[in-house]
Design an enzyme around this catalytic site. Structure first.
Site, PDB file in Angstrom:
ATOM      1  CB  THR A   1      44.112  35.388  32.951  1.00 30.85           C
ATOM      2  OG1 THR A   1      43.970  36.477  33.884  1.00 30.85           O
ATOM      3  CG2 THR A   1      43.226  35.652  31.746  1.00 30.85           C
TER       4      THR A   1
ATOM      5  CD  GLN B   1      43.188  38.876  45.463  1.00 28.51           C
ATOM      6  OE1 GLN B   1      43.920  39.002  46.452  1.00 28.51           O
ATOM      7  NE2 GLN B   1      43.436  39.499  44.322  1.00 28.51           N
TER       8      GLN B   1
ATOM      9  CB  CYS C   1      41.611  45.255  35.766  1.00 30.18           C
ATOM     10  SG  CYS C   1      42.340  43.858  36.555  1.00 30.18           S
TER      11      CYS C   1
HETATM   12  N1  PLP Z   1      41.103  36.316  39.777  1.00 28.62           N
HETATM   13  C1  PLP Z   1      41.232  37.204  40.749  1.00 28.62           C
HETATM   14  C2  PLP Z   1      40.328  37.137  41.943  1.00 28.62           C
HETATM   15  C3  PLP Z   1      42.204  38.200  40.670  1.00 28.62           C
HETATM   16  O1  PLP Z   1      42.333  39.093  41.658  1.00 28.62           O
HETATM   17  C4  PLP Z   1      43.030  38.239  39.530  1.00 28.62           C
HETATM   18  C5  PLP Z   1      44.020  39.327  39.362  1.00 28.62           C
HETATM   19  O2  PLP Z   1      43.710  40.489  39.624  1.00 28.62           O
HETATM   20  C6  PLP Z   1      42.880  37.274  38.533  1.00 28.62           C
HETATM   21  C7  PLP Z   1      41.898  36.321  38.687  1.00 28.62           C
HETATM   22  C8  PLP Z   1      43.771  37.247  37.309  1.00 28.62           C
HETATM   23  O3  PLP Z   1      45.027  36.747  37.690  1.00 28.62           O
HETATM   24  P1  PLP Z   1      46.337  36.820  36.767  1.00 28.62           P
HETATM   25  O4  PLP Z   1      46.855  38.197  36.871  1.00 28.62           O
HETATM   26  O5  PLP Z   1      47.296  35.836  37.361  1.00 28.62           O
HETATM   27  O6  PLP Z   1      45.964  36.412  35.397  1.00 28.62           O
END
Ligand code: PLP
Length: 764
Positions: A71, A187, A342
């Site tokens: 994020t 992913q 989420c």
């Molecule tokens: N992008 C994707 C494709 C994700 O699956 C996730 C997490 O679910 C994120 C971004 C966010 O990642 P993070 O938890 O490291 O902030």
């Protein structure tokens, strides 16, 4: 032991990574910015992990920053790209007017676009790139839009479906575009090679990725660590300014324990001795898919296997909600998720599957199973075994079209409640005579009820409506049509009145149980209550919408009889008494059942008319004032009554595991009630607690028993996670038993210790 199949949400921490993090915390705890020996050691470790990351990602050049996770990486990339666009506009350059993102991106991407676009005053148009039924980007659309795009965001692989984007195709579509290109690699890390650092696409170096964020916790590192790759020469603006760490690209003292752990994972990836090969992962997916097909013959896979990560299976099963499947799998110790984690607390259809254009039932019922590349074979075998057991449990409890056993109703199955968006349908089933009656059938339930009755070998003695509905036609006839072989003589359509009552009958007999009726005009002219008796004892009253928990049925529409309502309530009280269990036609707030005494407390109008303080006319006037601005509804087209007391803060009913242990040792042992459904309970009986078993769907029939307990006897409900048991506890409290509790966190926190399979066995 739990089998963890939610690796796309997060993974456990690899033992090597744990050891590396602990070593940093124990010994090499220096600050890499310090110039003494401890600092230098930390700096060396930081440099070493970065070098490994560059090799693993194939990114010898450009920035490679350690972040707190994807994020943060996404924010940094978006801020960088948007700041560059704004700077160009500020010097008078014409800039592209659109920001594009894949319709199935993780929410972090569109939300970051919206946030920074507004915050820095760029105000460009943000547009989703459509995807096809296979979840892949519409490349023709993208090619067309590419010349007008300032930033294009396309994930490498999707977290919900595992669908792998055609990055070479996207690179080609962006060949002549001025757009910067962000690829969310979360992913893909460890599963796919990304064309970072200028890997030629289809042999020609058409386009390079500008930004690629990664996350540690999706690949066996701890939460709170990630990486961001930024192409050499791509615009960059730091998100965080401060002490100048990471070459002033990302200030803040580095998370050395996390970085060391991530380093251990990257080293394992490079060595190739921990993570299974693509072929092996594909074989594991096949085995899981075969087990799913065996357990649920009608299962559909929501993403094509040939273009998705082998570690992700996204499935829907006709007739089985995501909630049911999650409860079922959880009871079998299989940790999976509905849609993405989420969104898991909200029961909303998956926007990813919606973007793929899948039918509503599939988007709402989707469940994701995702395993990790470091999981061991035995956990996959065990997962397959448990999936098959889940299928067997459903068949054995009459939840699927092909049941295995004939499951005769138990005593507690006398009354089963089905709910669709707050509308309630009841089945009264007499175990001894195997006869049943359905009250207020709902069209969404026809199939399910037919199968449920067939599986239990029940004869259908009546399908009754409590009133002719203002907002939908009765589905009674379609239910009768669905089970011609089960129809008892008196349920045949020829001899029935408009609400389904057999003409000429005083009562409908279901073994020792009797249904009789009482006219209660008000909500509609024909509103009727059905009274359920056994051996002279009144067990409950199906009151339709005449009285609901916290509301009286509205009486402001064409079929209503507003002036008769007050008298009907008095008739009801005279016939059933103030404390009879009333079973409503709608229950918007999970209160299950009520009594006139309880409702008089909550509803002044009702108390007024029943206690003689209000004339029938004054009651009708007061009621019409309440109903003046009734909104449109959650179920079908209209709300069925003005709700009075639904805004009160929910009462705390939770009892912690420690408090329950204490209570179990005390002299007034609590009554423990397992409210999980039978198909869950079969898979993981909570025998050590010796509970009563009353599935939530049959709770209404048992409420009077607990209401009659001495006031000091605690009743503690439990379920899988504490949600359903909290509903039960609140319902019982509202009915007057103050010592009703719910085990906080449910069985998930009792006993407190669980650990994913396969991990202890790994050497550190
Ligand atoms: N992008 C994707 C494709 C994700 O699956 C996730 C997490 O679910 C994120 C971004 C966010 O990642 P993070 O938890 O490291 O902030």
């Amino acid at each position: 032991m739990e089998i963890y199949l939610d690796a796309n949400a997060t993974t456990p921490v690899l033992p090597q990574a744990r050891a590396a993090a602990l070593a940093v915390m124990a010994d090499a705890f220096g600050n890499p910015s310090s110039i003494h020996g401890s600092g230098l050691k930390a700096r060396a470790l930081l440099d070493e992990v970065r070098a490994t990351a560059r090799r693993v990602l194939g990114a010898p050049n450009g920035r490679l920053l350690f972040t707190s996770g994807a994020t943060e990486g996404i924010q940094t990339a978006v801020l960088s790209a948007l700041s560059a666009l704004r700077a160009r506009r500020q010097v008078g350059e014409a800039i592209p007017q659109r920001l594009l993102y894949g319709a199935t991106e993780h929410k972090a991407v569109p939300e970051a676009l919206k946030h920074w676009n507004a915050l820095i005053g760029l105000d460009l148009e943000i547009v989703a790139i459509p995807v096809g039924a296979d979840g892949r980007h519409d490349l023709a659309w993208l090619r067309e839009q590419a010349p007008g795009a300032g930033l294009v965001c396309t994930m490498a692989a999707n977290n919900e479906t595992g669908v792998i984007s055609d990055l070479d195709g996207i690179a080609d579509a962006l060949r002549d575009s001025p757009a910067l290109w962000l690829v969310d690699g979360v992913q893909a890390l460890g599963k796919l090679a990304l064309p970072l650092g200028g890997r030629p696409a289809r042999g020609i170096a058409v386009r390079e990725i500008d930004y690629a964020p990664f996350s540690g916790h999706k690949l066996y590192a701890p939460k709170g660590v990630g990486m961001l790759y930024v192409r050499e020469g791509a615009p960059f603006t730091p998100l965080m300014a401060g002490g100048g760490q990471e070459g002033a690209s990302r200030s803040g003292t580095e998370n050395m324990a996390g970085i060391a752990a991530l380093g251990a994972v990257l080293a394992a990836l490079e060595a190739g001795d921990v993570f299974a090969s693509a072929a092996r992962l594909a074989d594991r997916r096949e085995r899981l898919a075969a087990a799913l097909r065996e357990a649920f013959p009608e299962v559909v896979f929501n993403a094509p296997f040939d273009c998705s990560l082998p570690t992700t299976l996204n499935v829907s099963v006709p007739g089985l909600s995501a909630k049911l499947l999650l409860d079922l799998f959880d009871a079998a110790g299989l940790r999976v998720s509905g849609g993405s984690a989420c969104g898991a607390s909200r029961a909303q259809p998956s926007y990813v599957l919606e973007a793929m254009g899948l039918p509503d039932w599939r988007t709402a019922a989707a469940v994701r199973l995702s395993f990790g590349a470091a999981d061991d074979e035995t956990s996959i075998d065990e997962a397959c075994r448990r999936l098959r057991a889940c299928g067997e449990s459903l068949r054995a409890t009459c939840q699927t079209p092909s049941p295995e056993e004939d499951d005769a109703p138990r005593r507690t199955d006398l009354l089963t409640r089905f709910v669709v968006d707050g509308a309630c349908c009841y089945v009264v089933a007499d175990a001894a005579s195997r006869r049943c009656a359905v009250v207020d059938p709902l069209p969404e339930l026809t199939e399910r009820l037919a199968q449920w009755m067939r599986c239990r070998g029940l004869a259908l003695a009546a399908v009754l409506d409590t009133h002719s509905h203002g907002d939908h036609a009765s589905s009674a006839q379609s239910l009768r049509d669905a089970v011609p072989e089960l129809l008892a003589d008196e349920a045949r359509p020829e001899g029935l009145d408009a609400l389904g009552w057999p003409t000429g009958h005083e009562v409908i007999a279901l073994g020792t149980h009797r249904l009789s009726r009482l006219a209660t005009p008000g909500h509609t002219e024909d509103s009727t209550a059905y009274l359920l008796h056994e051996a002279g004892e009144l067990l409950g009253v199906f009151v339709g919408d005449t009285v609901m928990p916290g509301a009286l049925g509205r009486s402001d529409f064409e079929q209503s009889a507003p002036n008769a309502f007050g008298a009907s309530l008095k008739t009801l009280e005279r016939n059933v008494g103030p404390d009879a269990l009333l079973l409503p036609g709608h229950d918007y707030d999970d209160r299950f059942a009520t009594t006139l005494t309880v409702e008089c407390e909550a509803q002044p109008l009702l108390a007024g008319v029943l206690r003689g303080r209000l004339s029938a006319h004054a009651f009708a006037v007061g009621k019409s004032v309440l109903e003046r601005s009734l909104p449109l509804t959650e179920y079908q087209t209209m709300v069925c009554g003005a709700r009075i007391d639904c805004d009160r803060p929910a009462e705390r009913v939770e009892m912690s595991a420690a408090e329950l242990r204490e209570a179990l040792r005390s002299t007034t042992r609590p009554v423990l009630v397992d409210v999980r459904e039978a198909y869950e309970e079969r898979l993981s009986p909570a025998d050590e607690l010796a509970p009563e078993r009353v599935p939530l769907s049959t709770l209404v029939g048992e409420l009077p028993r607990w209401m009659a307990l001495p006031a000091q006897t605690p009743v503690v409900f439990f379920c899988r996670s504490g949600n359903r048991s909290a509903q039960a506890a609140r319902a019982l409290r509202r009915l007057g038993h103050a010592r009703a509790w719910s085990l906080a966190g449910g069985l998930a926190l009792w006993p407190a210790e669980t650990r994913p399979a396969g991990f202890e066995a790994m050497a550190i």
